[in-house]
Scaffold this motif. Structure first.
Motif, PDB file in Angstrom:
ATOM      1  N   GLN A  79       0.796  -1.145  -0.050  1.00 24.71           N
ATOM      2  CA  GLN A  79       0.120   0.006  -0.232  1.00 24.71           C
ATOM      3  C   GLN A  79       0.748   1.028  -0.001  1.00 24.71           C
ATOM      4  OE1 GLN A  79      -3.455  -0.141  -0.054  1.00 24.71           O
ATOM      5  NE2 GLN A  79      -3.330   1.796  -0.391  1.00 24.71           N
ATOM      6  N   LEU A  80       1.109   1.779  -1.176  1.00 25.04           N
ATOM      7  CA  LEU A  80       1.812   3.034  -1.227  1.00 25.04           C
ATOM      8  C   LEU A  80       1.092   4.296  -0.988  1.00 25.04           C
ATOM      9  CD1 LEU A  80       4.399   1.786  -4.052  1.00 25.04           C
ATOM     10  CD2 LEU A  80       4.723   1.406  -1.448  1.00 25.04           C
ATOM     11  N   ARG A  81       0.135   4.286  -1.774  1.00 30.01           N
ATOM     12  CA  ARG A  81      -0.667   5.717  -1.899  1.00 30.01           C
ATOM     13  C   ARG A  81      -1.716   5.487  -0.626  1.00 30.01           C
ATOM     14  NH1 ARG A  81      -2.299   4.576  -7.840  1.00 30.01           N
ATOM     15  NH2 ARG A  81      -1.951   2.422  -7.033  1.00 30.01           N
ATOM     16  N   SER A  82      -2.577   6.493  -0.598  1.00 32.61           N
ATOM     17  CA  SER A  82      -3.629   6.716   0.353  1.00 32.61           C
ATOM     18  C   SER A  82      -4.538   5.389   0.488  1.00 32.61           C
ATOM     19  CB  SER A  82      -4.637   7.949   0.356  1.00 32.61           C
ATOM     20  OG  SER A  82      -5.202   7.781  -0.881  1.00 32.61           O
ATOM     21  N   ALA A  83      -4.934   5.127   1.693  1.00 29.92           N
ATOM     22  CA  ALA A  83      -5.876   3.772   2.095  1.00 29.92           C
ATOM     23  C   ALA A  83      -7.086   3.491   1.088  1.00 29.92           C
ATOM     24  CB  ALA A  83      -6.204   3.598   3.488  1.00 29.92           C
ATOM     25  N   ASP A  84      -7.598   4.693   0.521  1.00 33.69           N
ATOM     26  CA  ASP A  84      -8.750   4.647  -0.297  1.00 33.69           C
ATOM     27  C   ASP A  84      -8.576   4.133  -1.729  1.00 33.69           C
ATOM     28  OD1 ASP A  84      -7.708   7.024  -0.858  1.00 33.69           O
ATOM     29  OD2 ASP A  84      -9.752   7.898  -1.191  1.00 33.69           O
ATOM     30  N   GLU A  85      -6.961   4.010  -2.277  1.00 40.39           N
ATOM     31  CA  GLU A  85      -6.592   3.793  -3.417  1.00 40.39           C
ATOM     32  C   GLU A  85      -6.108   2.396  -3.417  1.00 40.39           C
ATOM     33  OE1 GLU A  85      -4.415   6.501  -5.602  1.00 40.39           O
ATOM     34  OE2 GLU A  85      -5.164   8.147  -4.244  1.00 40.39           O
ATOM     35  N   SER A  86      -5.961   1.629  -4.488  1.00 41.41           N
ATOM     36  CA  SER A  86      -5.568   0.273  -4.633  1.00 41.41           C
ATOM     37  C   SER A  86      -4.355   0.241  -4.414  1.00 41.41           C
ATOM     38  CB  SER A  86      -6.239  -0.415  -5.932  1.00 41.41           C
ATOM     39  OG  SER A  86      -5.247   0.258  -6.716  1.00 41.41           O
ATOM     40  N   GLU A  87      -3.682  -1.149  -4.066  1.00 42.19           N
ATOM     41  CA  GLU A  87      -2.357  -1.623  -3.635  1.00 42.19           C
ATOM     42  C   GLU A  87      -1.799  -1.611  -4.914  1.00 42.19           C
ATOM     43  OE1 GLU A  87      -3.363  -5.175  -1.682  1.00 42.19           O
ATOM     44  OE2 GLU A  87      -2.556  -4.417   0.202  1.00 42.19           O
ATOM     45  N   THR A  88      -0.173  -1.478  -4.776  1.00 42.79           N
ATOM     46  CA  THR A  88       0.720  -1.426  -6.077  1.00 42.79           C
ATOM     47  C   THR A  88       1.183  -3.026  -6.080  1.00 42.79           C
ATOM     48  OG1 THR A  88       1.104   0.915  -5.829  1.00 42.79           O
ATOM     49  CG2 THR A  88       2.617  -0.475  -6.978  1.00 42.79           C
ATOM     50  N   ARG A  89       1.108  -3.633  -7.223  1.00 45.25           N
ATOM     51  CA  ARG A  89       1.554  -5.085  -7.315  1.00 45.25           C
ATOM     52  C   ARG A  89       3.118  -5.001  -7.708  1.00 45.25           C
ATOM     53  NH1 ARG A  89      -1.582  -6.674 -11.019  1.00 45.25           N
ATOM     54  NH2 ARG A  89      -3.155  -6.971  -9.190  1.00 45.25           N
ATOM     55  N   PHE A  90       3.949  -5.596  -6.923  1.00 42.86           N
ATOM     56  CA  PHE A  90       5.381  -5.633  -7.446  1.00 42.86           C
ATOM     57  C   PHE A  90       5.799  -6.966  -7.759  1.00 42.86           C
ATOM     58  CE2 PHE A  90       5.484  -2.237  -4.626  1.00 42.86           C
ATOM     59  CZ  PHE A  90       6.249  -1.233  -5.370  1.00 42.86           C
ATOM     60  N   PHE A  91       6.851  -7.151  -8.712  1.00 41.91           N
ATOM     61  CA  PHE A  91       7.397  -8.244  -9.265  1.00 41.91           C
ATOM     62  C   PHE A  91       8.811  -8.365  -9.077  1.00 41.91           C
ATOM     63  CE2 PHE A  91       3.351  -7.499 -11.634  1.00 41.91           C
ATOM     64  CZ  PHE A  91       2.634  -8.610 -11.379  1.00 41.91           C
ATOM     65  N   LYS A  92       9.462  -9.446  -8.875  1.00 41.10           N
ATOM     66  CA  LYS A  92      10.924  -9.676  -8.933  1.00 41.10           C
ATOM     67  C   LYS A  92      11.300 -10.779  -9.557  1.00 41.10           C
ATOM     68  CE  LYS A  92      14.956  -9.813  -6.183  1.00 41.10           C
ATOM     69  NZ  LYS A  92      15.474  -9.847  -4.702  1.00 41.10           N
ATOM     70  N   CYS A  93      12.115 -10.889 -10.661  1.00 38.89           N
ATOM     71  CA  CYS A  93      12.403 -11.912 -11.613  1.00 38.89           C
ATOM     72  C   CYS A  93      13.126 -12.927 -10.736  1.00 38.89           C
ATOM     73  CB  CYS A  93      13.233 -11.510 -12.798  1.00 38.89           C
ATOM     74  SG  CYS A  93      13.903 -12.586 -13.854  1.00 38.89           S
ATOM     75  N   THR A  94      12.842 -14.221 -10.956  1.00 36.04           N
ATOM     76  CA  THR A  94      13.522 -15.215 -10.346  1.00 36.04           C
ATOM     77  C   THR A  94      14.846 -15.549 -10.566  1.00 36.04           C
ATOM     78  OG1 THR A  94      12.587 -16.958 -11.580  1.00 36.04           O
ATOM     79  CG2 THR A  94      11.442 -16.583  -9.308  1.00 36.04           C
ATOM     80  N   LYS A  95      15.090 -15.228 -12.071  1.00 38.37           N
ATOM     81  CA  LYS A  95      16.532 -15.294 -12.819  1.00 38.37           C
ATOM     82  C   LYS A  95      17.335 -14.171 -12.332  1.00 38.37           C
ATOM     83  CE  LYS A  95      18.599 -16.836 -16.808  1.00 38.37           C
ATOM     84  NZ  LYS A  95      18.101 -16.977 -18.294  1.00 38.37           N
ATOM     85  N   CYS A  96      17.022 -12.980 -12.664  1.00 37.13           N
ATOM     86  CA  CYS A  96      18.125 -11.689 -12.853  1.00 37.13           C
ATOM     87  C   CYS A  96      17.945 -10.915 -11.540  1.00 37.13           C
ATOM     88  CB  CYS A  96      17.944 -11.026 -14.022  1.00 37.13           C
ATOM     89  SG  CYS A  96      16.505 -10.149 -14.331  1.00 37.13           S
ATOM     90  N   GLY A  97      16.689 -11.110 -10.941  1.00 30.93           N
ATOM     91  CA  GLY A  97      16.464  -9.937  -9.703  1.00 30.93           C
ATOM     92  C   GLY A  97      15.721  -8.762 -10.301  1.00 30.93           C
ATOM     93  N   CYS A  98      15.566  -8.524 -11.526  1.00 28.06           N
ATOM     94  CA  CYS A  98      15.139  -7.237 -11.836  1.00 28.06           C
ATOM     95  C   CYS A  98      13.747  -7.000 -11.050  1.00 28.06           C
ATOM     96  CB  CYS A  98      14.870  -7.203 -13.341  1.00 28.06           C
ATOM     97  SG  CYS A  98      14.011  -5.687 -13.939  1.00 28.06           S
ATOM     98  N   THR A  99      13.210  -5.921 -10.624  1.00 24.39           N
ATOM     99  CA  THR A  99      12.310  -5.593  -9.751  1.00 24.39           C
ATOM    100  C   THR A  99      11.346  -4.615 -10.559  1.00 24.39           C
ATOM    101  OG1 THR A  99      13.226  -6.169  -7.676  1.00 24.39           O
ATOM    102  CG2 THR A  99      11.188  -4.998  -7.731  1.00 24.39           C
ATOM    103  N   TRP A 100       9.925  -4.525 -10.783  1.00 22.83           N
ATOM    104  CA  TRP A 100       9.117  -3.637 -11.309  1.00 22.83           C
ATOM    105  C   TRP A 100       7.831  -3.674 -10.649  1.00 22.83           C
ATOM    106  CZ3 TRP A 100      10.223  -8.226 -13.563  1.00 22.83           C
ATOM    107  CH2 TRP A 100       9.425  -9.507 -13.934  1.00 22.83           C
ATOM    108  N   ARG A 101       6.922  -2.686 -11.117  1.00 21.48           N
ATOM    109  CA  ARG A 101       5.498  -2.696 -10.252  1.00 21.48           C
ATOM    110  C   ARG A 101       4.481  -2.343 -11.613  1.00 21.48           C
ATOM    111  NH1 ARG A 101       6.173   2.873  -6.912  1.00 21.48           N
ATOM    112  NH2 ARG A 101       8.422   2.224  -6.667  1.00 21.48           N
ATOM    113  N   GLU A 102       3.528  -2.940 -11.014  1.00 22.70           N
ATOM    114  CA  GLU A 102       2.180  -2.771 -11.888  1.00 22.70           C
ATOM    115  C   GLU A 102       1.074  -1.880 -11.096  1.00 22.70           C
ATOM    116  OE1 GLU A 102      -0.346  -6.265 -12.537  1.00 22.70           O
ATOM    117  OE2 GLU A 102       0.905  -6.440 -14.433  1.00 22.70           O
ATOM    118  N   TYR A 103       0.354  -1.032 -11.659  1.00 15.23           N
ATOM    119  CA  TYR A 103      -0.578  -0.273 -10.947  1.00 15.23           C
ATOM    120  C   TYR A 103      -1.908  -0.698 -11.719  1.00 15.23           C
ATOM    121  CZ  TYR A 103       3.143   2.991  -9.925  1.00 15.23           C
ATOM    122  OH  TYR A 103       4.306   3.342  -9.663  1.00 15.23           O
ATOM    123  N   ASP A 104      -2.985  -0.590 -10.884  1.00 10.43           N
ATOM    124  CA  ASP A 104      -4.325  -1.084 -11.439  1.00 10.43           C
ATOM    125  C   ASP A 104      -4.798   0.258 -12.121  1.00 10.43           C
ATOM    126  OD1 ASP A 104      -4.304  -3.567 -10.624  1.00 10.43           O
ATOM    127  OD2 ASP A 104      -5.290  -3.148  -8.772  1.00 10.43           O
TER     128      ASP A 104
END
Length: 104
Positions: A79-104
């Protein structure tokens, strides 16, 4: 905090005096009164996504890593923004460790 004598709404500072936003009543500053003005500021802060090696035990999903092309990544929600907004989904590659996010 002062209230408007006309409509009982809260008075706000405006150019050295107090003004009612509802009815427009203006009250000049009195010499013996001390006005308190709150100034809020928001500092830029870094968001720590994962600390250390805590990706062990996270659920995995099938999603393509743009860096290495791997199709499996760990995922979690924050939960990065205010409580009335949706959560942010994070991903981390199992191979190279690259991390990125996905917003709704």
């Amino acid at each position: 905090m002062e209230f408007c004598p006309e409509c009982k709404s809260m008075m706000f500072p405006s150019g050295g005096s107090l003004k009612c936003r509802k009815c427009g009543y203006v009250k000049g500053k009195q010499a013996d009164s001390e006005a308190l003005v709150s100034v809020a500021s928001r500092e830029k802060r870094d968001v720590t996504v994962l600390e250390g090696n805590v990706d062990q035990g996270l659920p995995t999903t099938s999603v393509r890593c743009e860096e290495c092309g791997n199709n499996i990544a760990y995922w979690w929600l924050r939960q990065l923004r205010s409580a009335d907004e949706s959560e942010t989904r994070f991903f981390k590659c199992t191979k190279c460790g690259c991390t990125w996010r996905e917003y709704d």
